[in-house]
Enzyme design. Sequence first.
Site, PDB file in Angstrom:
ATOM      1  CG  ASP A  91      -1.400   1.332   1.589  1.00  0.00           C
ATOM      2  OD1 ASP A  91      -1.996   1.846   0.772  1.00  0.00           O
ATOM      3  OD2 ASP A  91      -1.098   1.615   2.648  1.00  0.00           O
ATOM      4  CG  ASP A 120      -1.321   2.399   6.674  1.00  0.00           C
ATOM      5  OD1 ASP A 120      -1.826   2.032   5.307  1.00  0.00           O
ATOM      6  OD2 ASP A 120      -1.436   3.470   7.108  1.00  0.00           O
ATOM      7  CG  ASP A 169      -4.279  -1.058   3.150  1.00  0.00           C
ATOM      8  OD1 ASP A 169      -4.303  -0.873   1.935  1.00  0.00           O
ATOM      9  OD2 ASP A 169      -3.447  -0.028   3.950  1.00  0.00           O
TER      10      ASP A 169
END
Length: 385
Positions: A73, A272, A276
């Site tokens: 990410d 995080d 996600d």
Amino acid sequence: MKQEWHKHFLTGTKPLQVQSAIAVLIIACPCALGLATPMSIMVGTGRGARADVLVRNAEALQALDAVDTLVIDKTGTVTEGKPRLIATETAGKWGAETVLRLAASLETRSVHPLAHALVVAMEAKGIQAASVADFASQTGLGVTGNVDGHAVVVGNQAQMQQQGIDVSALIPDADARREEGAGVMFVGIDRQAAGLLAVADPPKPDAKVAIAALHTAGMRVVMLTGDNARTAEGIARQVGIDEVHADLRPEDKASIIRDMKRKGARVAMAGDGVNDAPALATADVGIAMGTGTDVAIESAGITLAQGSLTGLVRARRLSQATMRNIRQNLAFSFLFNGIGIPLAAGVLYPAFGLTLSPMFAGGAMALSSLTVVTNALRLNALNLR
Ligand SMILES: [Mg+2]
């Protein structure tokens, strides 16, 4: 006496069936075999904890060894996740301060990291927040609400399109900011384009080095983000990631991973955010940043306590070393049983008249368990730096 040293453990008497049976049972006691995997996992997990790699489930540690693709990410994972407002551009009749005040007031209700940057910027300028009504958040798009009697929209280009606001006059400015790796939020006031807010979120200091190490380890590194492609590519260029999927909705992240797995890739996902979580759960190994949200940590098998990207490199090394240790332990245990059991059963008796004494069998068994434990403890000294 010199030639009869073996009598200490191999007796010359005709094997009593009971005596052989006991020796077989003692040797075959699967102590070493049973200890082999859990000991390595336990010591490996402890070693990881001291290097900020928190292993939540053992499967994750085992699966990471075989991972060939790392999906990562952007915001909060590759970058600091603490964006700052770097520019305010206006397009309509509203001044820069009004655009910031209305947008930031609305964003006081949002949990998005970019939103926080606006609130911080507003407070730093000493501007009082306005009252907000009818706040709504459109995941992956932006937020809407009524601020001081104005219908305010803050979000990406898709959000503006959906709200019927034409931001074409702001596109050149937006593109220029994105080239710098900044994120751009458009602001619409009373259904008209009012301006844009550019927020930059720099990569973590160790990102470039960590990505290079992962590449060297033969991993394909792919960045996924809900952000605009230009911003994402700006960041990717800075840290050396060559594959980027941008403009994603949270469900897209999980479906991209599902697709990679279908094509045979072994995928680890590092992230995080709340958005996600589905992707972390879909990947073979989910890795959460300890600096991230609880939902991400709950969905992941491994957490990097300090949220640094070198933690990814350490986690991978730990996994490889632990799996190697398990294989050594299993090989030893099978070898021990493979030789010990036939000996105890009296395989040498017909030819040499020798059988294994139960006493020696007991000693050998203890020694085999000790060997496995000692080998596992070597993981404590593993160099992860
Ligand atoms: Mg994130």
